[in-house]
Design an enzyme around this catalytic site. Structure first.
Site, PDB file in Angstrom:
ATOM      1  CD  GLU A   7      -4.228   3.290  -6.992  1.00 27.91           C
ATOM      2  OE1 GLU A   7      -3.608   2.526  -7.746  1.00 27.91           O
ATOM      3  OE2 GLU A   7      -4.332   3.084  -5.776  1.00 27.91           O
ATOM      4  CD  GLU A  31      -7.584   0.402  -4.195  1.00 25.60           C
ATOM      5  OE1 GLU A  31      -6.385   0.092  -4.029  1.00 25.60           O
ATOM      6  OE2 GLU A  31      -8.103   0.520  -5.315  1.00 25.60           O
TER       7      GLU A  31
HETATM    8  C1  PNW Z   1      -3.623  -0.176  -5.777  1.00 25.32           C
HETATM    9  N1  PNW Z   1       2.103   2.372  -4.503  1.00 25.32           N
HETATM   10  O1  PNW Z   1      -2.474   0.092  -6.499  1.00 25.32           O
HETATM   11  C2  PNW Z   1      -4.661  -0.615  -6.797  1.00 25.32           C
HETATM   12  O2  PNW Z   1      -5.726   0.303  -6.908  1.00 25.32           O
HETATM   13  C3  PNW Z   1      -5.170  -2.005  -6.613  1.00 25.32           C
HETATM   14  O3  PNW Z   1      -5.731  -2.469  -7.811  1.00 25.32           O
HETATM   15  C4  PNW Z   1      -4.057  -2.905  -6.126  1.00 25.32           C
HETATM   16  O4  PNW Z   1      -4.450  -4.240  -6.071  1.00 25.32           O
HETATM   17  C5  PNW Z   1      -3.653  -2.404  -4.745  1.00 25.32           C
HETATM   18  O5  PNW Z   1      -3.310  -1.040  -4.752  1.00 25.32           O
HETATM   19  C6  PNW Z   1      -2.485  -3.178  -4.151  1.00 25.32           C
HETATM   20  O6  PNW Z   1      -1.345  -3.039  -4.944  1.00 25.32           O
HETATM   21  C7  PNW Z   1      -1.358   0.661  -5.943  1.00 25.32           C
HETATM   22  O7  PNW Z   1       3.200   2.015  -5.007  1.00 25.32           O
HETATM   23  C8  PNW Z   1      -0.133   0.254  -6.439  1.00 25.32           C
HETATM   24  O8  PNW Z   1       2.012   3.233  -3.605  1.00 25.32           O
HETATM   25  C9  PNW Z   1       1.012   0.836  -5.970  1.00 25.32           C
HETATM   26  C10 PNW Z   1       0.930   1.814  -4.995  1.00 25.32           C
HETATM   27  C11 PNW Z   1      -0.284   2.229  -4.499  1.00 25.32           C
HETATM   28  C12 PNW Z   1      -1.434   1.646  -4.987  1.00 25.32           C
END
Ligand code: PNW
Length: 467
Positions: free
Chosen positions: A164, A371
């Site tokens: 990401e 994920e």
């Molecule tokens: C992911 N959004 O992050 C990460 O890969 C993980 O480490 C994290 O724990 C998980 O999602 C939950 O937050 C994201 O805003 C953070 O769409 C934000 C977004 C998507 C993924």
């Protein structure tokens, strides 16, 4: 009868800084998250990943839990500063040893390791040299990837490069909510992002050239997926464009706001994925960004688009769109009181069908959902149980839509639930629980939530318990 294919992989995911703890032992040096957590007010509950799930010591027990769940695969990331304390150069054998033990332990239980090279914990020593702003990082990351391939590819077939960049560049270097908390302007941020794409390309080459056995590799993307409010060709076309658009300013967002925060040009899919899969930045994005676009050469685009095997997608939430004669599309408001997770992310299971469909149409690569899951404020009952019916509902409905993608023969390869266990949820600290395994962070005791038992039977029946 509709079903997931026999070779579909059922897994769960974690990342190094979120679970390992042991940040200061066996030669590991600080990452930017260690530094960021020390900064006043950066983390909601003033915590850090210093102990987290202490997986560094509990790894054997944790593999036992994975076995009990029936996991076929486990996606985890490697801590760069455990392997290379200075970010490049010297290799730390103790760091290698930890992952050697973990990989062997997984294989012993017939759980396939899927390695993520980088999940946000950049060595502080490299940040001190400019981090992703320094063009040399492409070389540093290539060197790191080469070491991992050299040491682990005899046993590990599947790899992901950068987790990401939308988050670690967009939120870390531009918005400033994640480490290192910079607020660079759009032009500078896009230049840093360009370096991360180059780093991805270098790492793919290094992984392949040092591989002891044939490997497979791809990037991991995230973002907010648009899906058609109704399934008709005009809405579908509108949703496709909304998903892959680069958003220039708030005015051209057509009512779409990211978690009630205005979106920005760093939050999208195409700017990150087109260069890798298609070999160029998207036309629409170049138009929107004008002179804010980064400098790049044809030779760089060739490195970035080094062929990969698959695309990883981290899917959490999306938004419905309708077609509009005047502006092309706009975001349909969600009904008042619509289902939200603890994080207040909308429950939008439709994205599990539409994202693979749109990504396959555009990039023609097999897809892993790397994920998917939700946070809830779970707690342990008197009788040592954790009842999380909403998570079960969430997973069920998301997986039903994913299965529809399978029914239409889209090449979906597998599913990694986020997350195996409660862990350090970045700037939210320990206040958001994403695990299907409950962790008591005081005692380090683990306990299967109801959703873990549900997922166990889902894996066992290959998804048949969804209906
Ligand atoms: C992911 N959004 O992050 C990460 O890969 C993980 O480490 C994290 O724990 C998980 O999602 C939950 O937050 C994201 O805003 C953070 O769409 C934000 C977004 C998507 C993924």
């Amino acid at each position: 009868m509709s079903r997931f294919k026999d070779d579909f992989i059922w897994g769960a995911a974690t990342s190094a800084y979120q679970i390992e703890g042991a940040t200061n032992v066996d030669g590991r040096t600080d990452s930017i998250w260690d530094t960021f957590c020390r900064g006043k007010g950066n983390i909601r509950d003033y915590s850090s990943g210093e102990v987290a799930c202490n997986h560094y010591e509990n790894w054997q027990h944790d593999i036992g839990l994975m076995e009990q769940l029936g996991l076929q695969a486990y996606r985890f990331s490697i801590s760069w500063s455990r392997i290379m304390p200075n970010g490049c150069g010297e290799v730390n054998q103790a760091g290698i040893d930890f992952y050697d033990r973990l990989i062997d332990g997984l294989l012993e239980k017939k759980i396939k390791p899927y390695i993520t090279l980088f999940h946000w914990d950049l060595p502080q020593s490299l940040e001190d040299r400019g981090g992703w702003q320094n063009a040399d990082i492409a070389r540093w990351f290539g060197e790191y990837a080469g070491v991992l391939s050299e040491r682990f590819s005899d046993r590990v077939e599947n790899w992901f490069t950068l987790n990401e960049p939308q988050c670690f560049i967009g939120l870390g270097y531009h918005v400033g909510s994640k480490a290192p908390g910079l607020q660079l302007d759009v032009k500078e941020s896009l230049q840093a992002l360009h370096h991360s794409l180059l780093a991805h390309g270098h790492s793919v080459r290094a992984l392949r050239s040092n591989a002891k056995n044939p490997i497979k590799v791809g990037p991991v993307q995230t973002g907010t997926v648009a899906y058609p409010f109704e399934n008709n060709p005009a809405y579908k076309e509108a949703a496709y464009r909304a998903t892959f658009n680069v958003h220039g300013s708030n005015e051209d967002n057509h009512g779409y706001y990211q978690w009630k925060v205005p979106v920005n040009p760093l939050w999208n899919f195409a700017w990150y994925a087109d260069p890798i899969f298609l070999g160029h930045y998207p036309e629409q994005g170049l138009e929107v960004l004008g002179n804010k676009a980064p400098k790049f050469t044809d030779q760089e685009m060739e490195i970035i688009s080094e062929p990969v095997d698959y695309c990883g997608l981290n899917l959490y939430s999306g938004f419905p769109v309708v077609a509009d004669a005047e502006c092309g599309w706009y975001a349909k408001e969600r009904p008042l009181g619509n289902p939200l997770t603890a994080f207040k992310w909308s429950m939008t299971p439709e994205i599990m069908y539409w994202a693979p469909k749109f990504f396959y149409e555009r990039y023609k690569k097999p897809i892993y959902i790397t994920e998917n899951g939700m946070s809830a404020h779970d707690w342990l009952s008197d009788s040592d149980k954790v009842s999380d019916p909403q998570r079960i509902e969430f997973l069920k409905s998301y997986l039903k839509y994913y299965r529809r993608a399978s029914d239409e023969n889209l090449p979906i390869k597998g599913y990694f639930l986020w997350s195996l266990m409660d862990n350090f949820e970045w700037e939210q600290g320990y206040e958001e629980r994403f695990g299907i395994i409950y962790v008591d962070f005081e005692s380090q005791k683990r306990c299967f939530k109801d959703s873990a038992y549900w997922y166990q039977s889902c894996i066992k029946t290959k998804g048949k318990n969804l209906f």
